[in-house]
Structures are given as C-alpha cells and as structure tokens.
Write an enzyme that holds these catalytic residues in place. Structure first.
Site, PDB file in Angstrom:
ATOM      1  N   CYS A  71       4.910  -7.936   7.192  1.00 36.66           N
ATOM      2  CA  CYS A  71       5.762  -6.761   8.383  1.00 36.66           C
ATOM      3  C   CYS A  71       5.913  -8.201   8.939  1.00 36.66           C
ATOM      4  O   CYS A  71       4.811  -8.832   9.802  1.00 36.66           O
ATOM      5  CB  CYS A  71       5.240  -6.108   9.471  1.00 36.66           C
ATOM      6  SG  CYS A  71       6.472  -5.060  10.251  1.00 36.66           S
ATOM      7  N   GLU A  92       0.942  -1.127   0.043  1.00 32.78           N
ATOM      8  CA  GLU A  92       0.218   0.057   0.472  1.00 32.78           C
ATOM      9  C   GLU A  92       0.709   0.978   0.140  1.00 32.78           C
ATOM     10  O   GLU A  92       1.907   1.090   0.318  1.00 32.78           O
ATOM     11  CB  GLU A  92      -0.888   0.470   1.659  1.00 32.78           C
ATOM     12  CG  GLU A  92      -1.979  -0.937   1.610  1.00 32.78           C
ATOM     13  CD  GLU A  92      -3.170  -0.673   2.877  1.00 32.78           C
ATOM     14  OE1 GLU A  92      -3.676  -1.726   3.176  1.00 32.78           O
ATOM     15  OE2 GLU A  92      -2.105  -0.002   3.591  1.00 32.78           O
ATOM     16  N   SER A 139       8.547   4.081  16.843  1.00 33.12           N
ATOM     17  CA  SER A 139       7.532   3.706  17.456  1.00 33.12           C
ATOM     18  C   SER A 139       7.553   3.559  18.510  1.00 33.12           C
ATOM     19  O   SER A 139       7.669   1.863  18.994  1.00 33.12           O
ATOM     20  CB  SER A 139       6.599   2.932  16.305  1.00 33.12           C
ATOM     21  OG  SER A 139       6.344   3.443  15.359  1.00 33.12           O
ATOM     22  N   LEU A 140       7.451   4.690  19.363  1.00 32.39           N
ATOM     23  CA  LEU A 140       7.468   3.956  20.887  1.00 32.39           C
ATOM     24  C   LEU A 140       6.837   2.786  21.835  1.00 32.39           C
ATOM     25  O   LEU A 140       6.432   1.729  22.139  1.00 32.39           O
ATOM     26  CB  LEU A 140       8.085   4.482  21.806  1.00 32.39           C
ATOM     27  CG  LEU A 140       8.611   4.565  23.316  1.00 32.39           C
ATOM     28  CD1 LEU A 140       9.757   3.916  22.881  1.00 32.39           C
ATOM     29  CD2 LEU A 140       9.015   6.178  24.248  1.00 32.39           C
ATOM     30  N   HIS A 141       5.322   4.107  21.637  1.00 30.23           N
ATOM     31  CA  HIS A 141       3.545   3.508  22.131  1.00 30.23           C
ATOM     32  C   HIS A 141       4.017   2.705  23.445  1.00 30.23           C
ATOM     33  O   HIS A 141       2.673   2.636  23.747  1.00 30.23           O
ATOM     34  CB  HIS A 141       3.443   2.112  20.695  1.00 30.23           C
ATOM     35  CG  HIS A 141       3.467   2.273  19.851  1.00 30.23           C
ATOM     36  ND1 HIS A 141       3.036   3.690  19.221  1.00 30.23           N
ATOM     37  CD2 HIS A 141       3.812   1.931  18.601  1.00 30.23           C
ATOM     38  CE1 HIS A 141       2.786   3.676  17.891  1.00 30.23           C
ATOM     39  NE2 HIS A 141       4.016   2.497  17.367  1.00 30.23           N
ATOM     40  N   CYS A 153       3.319  -6.386  15.590  1.00 29.38           N
ATOM     41  CA  CYS A 153       1.985  -5.264  17.238  1.00 29.38           C
ATOM     42  C   CYS A 153       0.857  -5.533  16.422  1.00 29.38           C
ATOM     43  O   CYS A 153       0.596  -5.382  15.629  1.00 29.38           O
ATOM     44  CB  CYS A 153       2.405  -3.910  16.449  1.00 29.38           C
ATOM     45  SG  CYS A 153       4.353  -3.423  16.367  1.00 29.38           S
ATOM     46  N   CYS A 209      -2.176  -3.615  14.546  1.00 32.67           N
ATOM     47  CA  CYS A 209      -2.167  -3.686  13.243  1.00 32.67           C
ATOM     48  C   CYS A 209      -1.272  -4.281  12.356  1.00 32.67           C
ATOM     49  O   CYS A 209      -1.685  -5.483  12.506  1.00 32.67           O
ATOM     50  CB  CYS A 209      -0.120  -2.758  13.265  1.00 32.67           C
ATOM     51  SG  CYS A 209       0.822  -2.027  11.673  1.00 32.67           S
ATOM     52  N   ASN A 239      -6.156   3.520  15.547  1.00 35.49           N
ATOM     53  CA  ASN A 239      -7.601   3.304  14.240  1.00 35.49           C
ATOM     54  C   ASN A 239      -7.661   1.983  14.140  1.00 35.49           C
ATOM     55  O   ASN A 239      -6.739   0.961  13.460  1.00 35.49           O
ATOM     56  CB  ASN A 239      -6.030   3.838  12.985  1.00 35.49           C
ATOM     57  CG  ASN A 239      -7.807   3.883  12.077  1.00 35.49           C
ATOM     58  OD1 ASN A 239      -9.264   4.290  12.230  1.00 35.49           O
ATOM     59  ND2 ASN A 239      -6.997   5.110  10.856  1.00 35.49           N
ATOM     60  N   CYS A 282       3.461   8.235   1.671  1.00 33.46           N
ATOM     61  CA  CYS A 282       3.944   7.512   3.430  1.00 33.46           C
ATOM     62  C   CYS A 282       3.688   5.761   1.365  1.00 33.46           C
ATOM     63  O   CYS A 282       2.564   5.507   1.263  1.00 33.46           O
ATOM     64  CB  CYS A 282       1.753   6.654   3.503  1.00 33.46           C
ATOM     65  SG  CYS A 282       2.717   5.703   4.746  1.00 33.46           S
ATOM     66  N   GLY A 311       5.426  -2.615   6.895  1.00 32.41           N
ATOM     67  CA  GLY A 311       6.011  -3.140   6.685  1.00 32.41           C
ATOM     68  C   GLY A 311       7.649  -2.660   8.208  1.00 32.41           C
ATOM     69  O   GLY A 311       7.426  -1.587   8.027  1.00 32.41           O
ATOM     70  N   GLU A 312       8.435  -3.147   8.150  1.00 30.56           N
ATOM     71  CA  GLU A 312       9.532  -2.415   9.149  1.00 30.56           C
ATOM     72  C   GLU A 312      11.155  -1.894   7.915  1.00 30.56           C
ATOM     73  O   GLU A 312      11.763  -2.840   7.626  1.00 30.56           O
ATOM     74  CB  GLU A 312      10.020  -3.458  10.324  1.00 30.56           C
ATOM     75  CG  GLU A 312      11.229  -3.043  11.070  1.00 30.56           C
ATOM     76  CD  GLU A 312      11.493  -1.624  11.686  1.00 30.56           C
ATOM     77  OE1 GLU A 312      10.251  -0.847  11.866  1.00 30.56           O
ATOM     78  OE2 GLU A 312      12.273  -0.415  11.043  1.00 30.56           O
ATOM     79  N   SER A 329      10.339   5.361   9.918  1.00 30.42           N
ATOM     80  CA  SER A 329       9.904   4.689  10.841  1.00 30.42           C
ATOM     81  C   SER A 329      10.149   3.561  11.000  1.00 30.42           C
ATOM     82  O   SER A 329       9.858   2.776  10.276  1.00 30.42           O
ATOM     83  CB  SER A 329       8.505   5.548  10.588  1.00 30.42           C
ATOM     84  OG  SER A 329       7.836   4.768  12.286  1.00 30.42           O
ATOM     85  N   CYS A 345      -3.062   1.022   9.066  1.00 32.71           N
ATOM     86  CA  CYS A 345      -1.715   0.667   7.979  1.00 32.71           C
ATOM     87  C   CYS A 345      -2.025  -1.043   7.427  1.00 32.71           C
ATOM     88  O   CYS A 345      -2.754  -2.227   8.487  1.00 32.71           O
ATOM     89  CB  CYS A 345      -0.779   0.814   8.769  1.00 32.71           C
ATOM     90  SG  CYS A 345       0.855  -0.160   8.244  1.00 32.71           S
TER      91      CYS A 345
HETATM   92  N1  SAH Z   1       6.848  -0.846  10.723  1.00 33.47           N
HETATM   93  C1  SAH Z   1       7.354   1.307  11.184  1.00 33.47           C
HETATM   94  C2  SAH Z   1       6.450   1.827   9.937  1.00 33.47           C
HETATM   95  C3  SAH Z   1       5.561   1.497   9.500  1.00 33.47           C
HETATM   96  S1  SAH Z   1       4.046   1.666  10.479  1.00 33.47           S
HETATM   97  C4  SAH Z   1       7.024   1.131  12.556  1.00 33.47           C
HETATM   98  O1  SAH Z   1       6.391   0.388  12.972  1.00 33.47           O
HETATM   99  O2  SAH Z   1       7.095   2.873  12.872  1.00 33.47           O
HETATM  100  C5  SAH Z   1       3.357   3.153  10.613  1.00 33.47           C
HETATM  101  C6  SAH Z   1       3.475   3.666  12.103  1.00 33.47           C
HETATM  102  O3  SAH Z   1       2.555   3.611  11.949  1.00 33.47           O
HETATM  103  C7  SAH Z   1       3.983   3.140  13.098  1.00 33.47           C
HETATM  104  O4  SAH Z   1       3.826   4.510  14.077  1.00 33.47           O
HETATM  105  C8  SAH Z   1       3.023   1.964  13.523  1.00 33.47           C
HETATM  106  O5  SAH Z   1       2.859   1.879  15.173  1.00 33.47           O
HETATM  107  C9  SAH Z   1       1.315   3.221  13.078  1.00 33.47           C
HETATM  108  N2  SAH Z   1       0.666   2.072  13.084  1.00 33.47           N
HETATM  109  C10 SAH Z   1       0.088   1.091  13.230  1.00 33.47           C
HETATM  110  N3  SAH Z   1      -0.964   0.395  13.230  1.00 33.47           N
HETATM  111  C11 SAH Z   1      -1.394   1.757  13.259  1.00 33.47           C
HETATM  112  C12 SAH Z   1      -2.587   1.333  13.942  1.00 33.47           C
HETATM  113  N4  SAH Z   1      -3.786   0.893  13.816  1.00 33.47           N
HETATM  114  N5  SAH Z   1      -3.753   2.873  14.036  1.00 33.47           N
HETATM  115  C13 SAH Z   1      -3.157   4.140  14.476  1.00 33.47           C
HETATM  116  N6  SAH Z   1      -1.479   3.754  14.168  1.00 33.47           N
HETATM  117  C14 SAH Z   1      -0.874   2.727  13.985  1.00 33.47           C
HETATM  118 FE1  SF4 Z   2       5.227  -4.006  11.737  1.00 26.14          FE
HETATM  119 FE2  SF4 Z   2       5.269  -0.794  12.170  1.00 26.14          FE
HETATM  120 FE3  SF4 Z   2       3.294  -2.835  11.459  1.00 26.14          FE
HETATM  121 FE4  SF4 Z   2       4.379  -3.355  13.957  1.00 26.14          FE
HETATM  122  S1  SF4 Z   2       3.318  -1.041  13.448  1.00 26.14           S
HETATM  123  S2  SF4 Z   2       3.680  -4.712  12.876  1.00 26.14           S
HETATM  124  S3  SF4 Z   2       6.481  -2.694  12.954  1.00 26.14           S
HETATM  125  S4  SF4 Z   2       4.364  -2.269  10.297  1.00 26.14           S
END
Ligand code: SAH
Ligand code: SF4
Length: 386
Positions: free
Chosen positions: A126, A100, A240-242, A130, A133, A316, A119, A185-186, A217, A359
């Site tokens: 990936c 995407e 991406s700390l979270h 997480c 995601c 989201n 983006c 993806g990472e 990211s 995503c």
């Molecule tokens: N893998 C990398 C980059 C792709 S994800 C990473 O994790 O940083 C890009 C961003 O979208 C990250 O900060 C991720 O945590 C966030 N993201 C993924 N799923 C999401 C969701 N359901 N709602 C909001 N942000 C989300």
């Molecule tokens: Fe991969 Fe980033 Fe999604 Fe985590 S948030 S599963 S690192 S794409």
C-alpha cells in the site's frame, strides 16, 4: 476481463467473461452451454482443479487447463486460530508477490444462522503509508487484478470445511459470505479492478454474493467514495478515520494531506444520504496518541447527526512498533464519551490476534522465505494450504 494480467500467465477462470467463454467453446465445436457448466463447476465448493469437473468430457477438461488458469493464486500458506474459527492465508501470486486474506467464522446461536466473513486484499502492499500498519510500512508492490481479488474469496470457498466448519455438508451455508476489503492495500487506489471484482463476486452465475454483504474500507480517497455513490450504492462503506483533527490525522493517515477530514466527512455524509446506508467510521485506538477524552469528544461531534457508526479497534502493534493499543479501561472510557453524545459505537473483537497480528504482518514475517504449506497456530486445529 481485467486490463492487466501477469505477463505470460493464462487468464484465470474467475475473470473470464461468460460470453468470451461461450465463444471459446463454440470455436472448438462445443455447445455454448458448456460455458455456464464450466463457470458453475469452477465456483462450486470443494472443486479444487479443472480435473474435478467430471461433467465436462476428459479431453475438454485438458483443453480448458491449457487455455485458462484455475486460480491466479499459485500457493497459499494457511494459519488457523481460535479453535478453527479464524484462518489466515498468505497467497503467492504468479510473479512472486504475496498478499493476505483472513476468514472469520461466527457460528449461529439459538437458531440464528451463522455467518462467515472473508477479509481480502486489494493491492500487494500500500502506498498510503500509515505508520501503525505493517502493510503501509512495507510500501507498495503493485495493483491486484480483479481475478487476484476474487480468487482470495474462491480460495476459502473451494475449501468449505475451512470456511464453514467441519460440519459442513454439500449445499449448506455456501454463499452467505460477508466480504470486507480490509486486507492489504487501499481499495479505492485500485478502484477499477476492485469494482470489477465486486461485479464478479455479485454475479449469480459465479459466487452470487450480494452487494449488501460487501464492505469497502478506505483511508479516505474522496473521488473513490464519490464513484461508490454512483456505481456501487449497495456496497457498504467504512472510512478509516483514526484521528478527529487534521494535525494528528496527517501523521496517522498521511493521505489526509490530500483529502483532509472535512472533505472525507462530506463525502461520507453524502454517501449516507444518497444511499441511505450507514457509514462505519473506523478508529484504531493507540495508547496516549489518539485516545484522550478531548479527541473522543471531537470524534463524537464528527459522527453525530448523520447515519454513521464508530467502530473502535485497539491497535494491534506491529513488530518494533513504538505504540501500543489502548487498555481495556481506556477503551471503555472512550466508548462512554461517544455513547453519552448519542453516537453508536462498537469495539471490534480481536479475533485471531495470534495469527493476524496486524494487517500485513504475517506477510512481513515470511518475506524472502518459501511458503510452508501448512502451519497451525498453538492450540488450534490444523488446516491445509492450496
Ligand atoms: N487501506 C484500507 C483498507 C485496509 S486496512 C484502510 O486503511 O481502510 C483495514 C483496516 O485495518 C483499517 O481501518 C486500518 O487502519 C486497520 N489497521 C491497519 N493496521 C492496523 C493495526 N496495526 N492495528 C489495528 N488496525 C489496523
Ligand atoms: Fe494502506 Fe490501509 Fe495500511 Fe493505511 S491502514 S497503510 S491505507 S492498508
């Protein structure tokens, strides 16, 4: 050139090195300058096929098409929202994998120039996993090649009326893209190809997108951050700390078990001090999971005292998710704690929610179905696929 190509597929023009292209022309009795001509034509907005390159003789255009692919993307399905300001594409690759990319347009106001953010994905799927995601839940497909990464940007560039608005005219606004690796993806688990793609994006003979307009990211791949400090010091870094504590982050961002918060923050601080560039700390706010006051205070302690910035993103929810995003009031409370501690914090706008969902989600919805060519979200302008 990249190290991996889809079996049987011709090299995509976006990944062919200028000197190999020159050698290709010379081998056919053509002047070497044709290489620059082809590269500039293929990266010109609104070029949609090699046949558009009328400055090359017709027979030569046909030969180019027999040796190179115009794009590593085979088909794209485009959805438009926010009255045409946001568009999302699911791209199909030569081996059937799908990825995407999303385009967000921010029109200029009161004389200030507008900007366009694209983006992009770095992997099909990936492996980090997480749980909030959609990409992580679907698992890992494969690494993308540098061409597959660059061709996502080219997809939008080649349809500038989509990328830059209907008012776009040739020669206007092109090149002012911001690129964020926040799709599927990472990126730092595919660092060689991502770095090669960034070099191609930077190349003035191609799209000429400055490194300062590109953001990687990462979920916290520490060796990849170290490589960015040495190899790409002008590219922006988002982490991406979270979660501010290892117990919760082990669950939300499972790669934390390999590189825990202290290691990631050390790498982030080193990036900031060596590059003098502000590091963005991404924090998805999940209702009742990571949005309490104590965590806001712990996050403030991690972010204070160095060149960082917290970017809050209300979750989201993915389909069937047991979690929901923090309410607006909860977000405001969380921000207030950070700001009271002197930490710079912003809340990311929820652009294109109805199409972006999250995503990896649109990809999941369309899995196993043939890509329809055009689809517009309710109340929005239509768009065309490739
Ligand atoms: N893998 C990398 C980059 C792709 S994800 C990473 O994790 O940083 C890009 C961003 O979208 C990250 O900060 C991720 O945590 C966030 N993201 C993924 N799923 C999401 C969701 N359901 N709602 C909001 N942000 C989300
Ligand atoms: Fe991969 Fe980033 Fe999604 Fe985590 S948030 S599963 S690192 S794409």
């Amino acid at each position: 050139m990249t190290d991996r190509r889809i079996a049987g597929a011709l090299p995509a023009i976006s990944e062919v090195a200028a000197d190999s292209l020159a050698a290709w022309f010379v081998a056919r009795g053509e002047p070497a300058f044709r290489a620059a001509q082809l590269l500039s034509g293929a990266h010109r907005p609104s070029t949609t096929a090699f046949s558009d390159l009328t400055d090359l003789p017709l027979a030569l255009r046909a030969e180019v098409g027999e040796s190179f692919r115009f794009s590593s993307i085979v088909a794209s399905h485009v959805l438009v929202a926010d009255g045409g300001l946001t568009a999302k594409a699911v791209h199909q690759l030569a081996d059937g994998q799908r990825i995407e990319s999303v385009l967000m347009r921010y029109p200029g106001r009161g004389g200030s120039a507008g900007r366009t953010t694209v983006c992009i994905s770095s992997q099909a799927g990936c492996a980090v996993g997480c749980p909030f995601c959609a990409t992580g839940q679907a698992g890992f497909g494969r690494q993308l090649t540098a061409a597959e990464i660059v061709d996502q940007v080219l997809h939008w560039h080649r349809a500038p009326w989509l990328a830059l608005g209907e008012g776009w005219r040739p020669g206007e606004g092109v090149g002012h893209y911001n690129i964020v690796f926040m799709g599927m993806g990472e990126p730092l688990n595919n660092a060689d190809r991502v770095f090669a793609a960034i070099e191609l994006l930077n190349d003035p003979a191609r799209l000429g997108i400055g490194a300062r307009h590109i953001t990687v990211s990462t979920s916290g791949v520490v060796p990849g951050i170290e490589r960015m400090i040495d190899e790409l010091p002008q590219v922006n870094l988002a982490i991406s700390l979270h979660a501010p504590d290892d117990a919760l982050r082990d669950e939300l961002v499972p790669i934390n078990r390999r590189w825990p918060i202290e290691r990631v923050m050390q790498a982030g601080r080193r990036f900031a001090s060596r590059t003098r560039r502000r590091v963005s700390l991404e924090y998805v706010l999940i209702d009742g999971v990571n949005d309490d006051t104590e965590r806001a205070e712990r996050l403030a302690r991690l972010a204070a005292g160095w060149l960082s910035h917290v970017n809050l993103i209300p979750l989201n929810p993915t389909p069937g998710s047991r979690w929901s995003g923090t309410s607006a009031a909860g977000v405001a409370r969380f921000v207030a704690v950070l700001r009271a501690a002197g930490v710079a914090a912003t809340v990311r706008d929820t652009r294109g929610r109805e199409i972006e969902a999250a995503c990896g989600q649109l990809h999941a919805q369309l899995a196993g179905r043939e890509l329809p060519r055009v689809m517009a979200a309710a109340g929005s302008a239509g768009a065309s696929g490739t």
